[in-house]
Design an enzyme around this catalytic site. Structure first.
Site, PDB file in Angstrom:
ATOM      1  N   TRP A 175       3.378 -14.144  -0.425  1.00 33.16           N
ATOM      2  CA  TRP A 175       3.911 -13.191   0.361  1.00 33.16           C
ATOM      3  C   TRP A 175       2.596 -12.423   1.286  1.00 33.16           C
ATOM      4  O   TRP A 175       2.773 -12.322   2.756  1.00 33.16           O
ATOM      5  CB  TRP A 175       4.940 -12.028   0.012  1.00 33.16           C
ATOM      6  CG  TRP A 175       6.063 -12.560  -0.540  1.00 33.16           C
ATOM      7  CD1 TRP A 175       6.409 -12.693  -1.790  1.00 33.16           C
ATOM      8  CD2 TRP A 175       6.911 -13.518   0.390  1.00 33.16           C
ATOM      9  NE1 TRP A 175       7.550 -13.192  -1.910  1.00 33.16           N
ATOM     10  CE2 TRP A 175       7.894 -13.968  -0.674  1.00 33.16           C
ATOM     11  CE3 TRP A 175       6.967 -13.886   1.598  1.00 33.16           C
ATOM     12  CZ2 TRP A 175       9.040 -14.542  -0.317  1.00 33.16           C
ATOM     13  CZ3 TRP A 175       8.092 -14.691   1.996  1.00 33.16           C
ATOM     14  CH2 TRP A 175       9.090 -15.109   1.138  1.00 33.16           C
ATOM     15  N   ASP A 177       2.798  -3.610   1.593  1.00 38.29           N
ATOM     16  CA  ASP A 177       3.913  -4.405   1.419  1.00 38.29           C
ATOM     17  C   ASP A 177       4.600  -3.854   0.264  1.00 38.29           C
ATOM     18  O   ASP A 177       4.113  -4.260  -1.034  1.00 38.29           O
ATOM     19  CB  ASP A 177       3.691  -5.858   1.530  1.00 38.29           C
ATOM     20  CG  ASP A 177       5.163  -6.521   1.265  1.00 38.29           C
ATOM     21  OD1 ASP A 177       6.350  -5.972   1.149  1.00 38.29           O
ATOM     22  OD2 ASP A 177       5.031  -7.786   0.912  1.00 38.29           O
ATOM     23  N   LYS A 222      16.201  -5.756  -2.536  1.00 41.77           N
ATOM     24  CA  LYS A 222      15.981  -5.640  -3.880  1.00 41.77           C
ATOM     25  C   LYS A 222      16.363  -4.088  -4.104  1.00 41.77           C
ATOM     26  O   LYS A 222      17.387  -3.739  -4.252  1.00 41.77           O
ATOM     27  CB  LYS A 222      14.437  -6.145  -4.170  1.00 41.77           C
ATOM     28  CG  LYS A 222      13.980  -7.515  -3.579  1.00 41.77           C
ATOM     29  CD  LYS A 222      12.778  -7.466  -3.853  1.00 41.77           C
ATOM     30  CE  LYS A 222      12.004  -8.547  -2.961  1.00 41.77           C
ATOM     31  NZ  LYS A 222      12.443 -10.013  -3.174  1.00 41.77           N
TER      32      LYS A 222
HETATM   33  N1  PMP Z   1       6.972  -9.409   0.397  1.00 40.18           N
HETATM   34  C1  PMP Z   1       7.506  -9.524  -0.867  1.00 40.18           C
HETATM   35  C2  PMP Z   1       6.645  -8.680  -1.894  1.00 40.18           C
HETATM   36  C3  PMP Z   1       8.699 -10.317  -1.003  1.00 40.18           C
HETATM   37  O1  PMP Z   1       9.333 -10.264  -2.243  1.00 40.18           O
HETATM   38  C4  PMP Z   1       9.343 -10.844   0.022  1.00 40.18           C
HETATM   39  C5  PMP Z   1      10.822 -11.462  -0.313  1.00 40.18           C
HETATM   40  N2  PMP Z   1      11.001 -11.797  -1.693  1.00 40.18           N
HETATM   41  C6  PMP Z   1       8.791 -10.884   1.249  1.00 40.18           C
HETATM   42  C7  PMP Z   1       7.773 -10.077   1.356  1.00 40.18           C
HETATM   43  C8  PMP Z   1       9.521 -11.626   2.262  1.00 40.18           C
HETATM   44  O2  PMP Z   1      10.542 -10.667   2.806  1.00 40.18           O
HETATM   45  P1  PMP Z   1      11.655 -11.237   4.025  1.00 40.18           P
HETATM   46  O3  PMP Z   1      12.369 -12.469   3.268  1.00 40.18           O
HETATM   47  O4  PMP Z   1      12.670 -10.167   4.097  1.00 40.18           O
HETATM   48  O5  PMP Z   1      10.771 -11.665   5.058  1.00 40.18           O
END
Ligand code: PMP
Length: 381
Positions: free
Chosen positions: A119, A192, A216
């Site tokens: 991520w 994040d 989540k």
């Molecule tokens: N950052 C983290 C820590 C995540 O766990 C996730 C999705 N599992 C994301 C970003 C991406 O999120 P999105 O699908 O809403 O773009």
């Protein structure tokens, strides 16, 4: 909508599973049953208005009250005052990673990224076409996934003179690692918090911005809670349109255009539920109980299970593990599913297994998984 002094219908601990299933999904993920029940009621009638949640105008009082209440509860939980904005931004985390770069890198300067996960890499991918990016730490270079715990000091983060911010991903959902505290830096710090918001006490006010997508601990996908220092978001580029600017969303009280009203209401209910549980401190103790139970089975298995997550950075929410054989991993997943333990496969690109146990996930589910893992190791070791 409840105030903090009334006893809450959400005060009970996380509810047992539905249909005997424990859902270990990394996101969207298990929700507390009282919140789901409340959403069901509100879909038909929000606050005795005779109009359902997703049928209300975003400019009417019922939605405005819900949105304002969600903001108030989030402020209480995170401890941020009016120097920070609490914004319900459209889209998930990746969308907001792109907004981040457009706001702060478009007119020059460098974004410094601590690359500890898939991520964090996605955030880099969104920023690269927009401006300069520098990787200040690489936690995915070797066989082991790491975070810089004990924490990097500002001086240890490779940052050029024109750095605009330092970005990190607090909990690495796919790798099963986390930061035990935020990196220390004099630069504006961007976190994040998509997979760990409200899961443990965290110093939100020390950040220039935190981004946490729904799905989540915040409930429904489609919206991100962005908590940002108002003087920081005012420094954003003027060469992008208002819909891309955090400051414009803040000034419009998160109704710059039609917001994801359903997701915002679910976020508000999840925040109320978080408070009713005793807040991040109380929830952290329960999360610790669940994750340490599974990490212990990994450690006690004499190498039958192992993890690429470094010990110093083990996540308290996503436990990643695998066996020495991809076939055995596949069998584990099939047998776990027939035992009612669902969604245990690892993130694509990481492989193996992953047990995601966020705030609403019941302790009983972790106990059952631990027993299943021990039994599977006995039969196949
Ligand atoms: N950052 C983290 C820590 C995540 O766990 C996730 C999705 N599992 C994301 C970003 C991406 O999120 P999105 O699908 O809403 O773009």
């Amino acid at each position: 909508m409840t105030s903090s002094t009334e006893p809450s219908e959400f005060a009970n601990p996380p509810m047992p599973p539905r249909h005997g299933i424990y859902n270990f999904s990394a996101g969207p993920s298990h929700m507390p049953l009282p919140v789901v029940d409340r959403i069901r009621e509100e879909l038909l009638d929000l606050g005795e208005t005779g109009i359902g949640l997703i049928e209300h105008s975003h400019r009417g009082p019922a939605y405005s009250d819900a949105s304002a209440e969600a903001e108030r509860v989030i402020r209480r939980i995170t401890g941020v005052d009016e120097s920070h904005a609490v914004i319900f931004m459209p889209g998930g985390a990746t969308v907001n990673f792109a907004f981040l770069a457009l706001n702060f890198l478009r007119d020059g300067g460098t974004g410094v990224y601590l690359d500890t996960s898939v991520w964090a890499s996605k955030a880099i991918e969104e920023a690269t076409p927009v401006g300069n990016v520098q990787v200040g730490f690489n936690g995915r270079g070797g066989d082991e996934f790491t975070c810089p715990n004990p924490m990097l000091d500002g001086a240890d983060i490779a940052a050029p003179d024109d750095a605009r911010y330092v970005f990190y991903c607090a909990n690495n959902t796919g790798e099963g690692t986390w930061f035990t505290e935020p990196p220390r830096t004099n630069l504006p710090l961007i976190g994040d918090l998509t997979s760990d918001i409200f899961s443990r006490p965290w110093p939100f006010a020390d950040h220039a911005m935190t981004i946490a997508a729904g799905q989540k601990n915040l409930g429904a996908a489609g919206c991100s809670v962005v908590i940002a220092r108002r003087d920081f978001i005012e420094t954003a580029s003027r060469s992008i349109g208002p819909i891309l600017r955090f400051a414009d969303h803040d000034k419009a009280h998160s109704i710059l255009n039609t917001p994801p009203t359903f997701a915002v209401r679910v976020i508000g209910l999840m925040a109320e539920w978080t408070e009713a549980q005793g807040g991040p401190e109380a929830i952290a103790a329960r999360n610790q109980l669940k994750s340490s139970m599974i990490w212990k089975v990994v450690d006690d298995s004499e190498g039958f299970y192992w993890s690429r997550a470094s010990r110093a950075a083990r996540s308290g929410l996503n436990v990643t593990f695998q066996t020495d054989s991809a076939d055995l991993d596949a069998r584990f997943l099939v047998e776990a599913k027939s035992a009612g333990l669902e969604n245990l496969s690892g993130l694509a690109g990481v492989g193996g297994m992953r047990a995601s146990m966020y705030n609403a996930f019941p302790v009983r589910g972790a106990e059952i998984l631990a027993t299943f893992m021990q039994d599977f190791a006995r039969r196949n070791g």
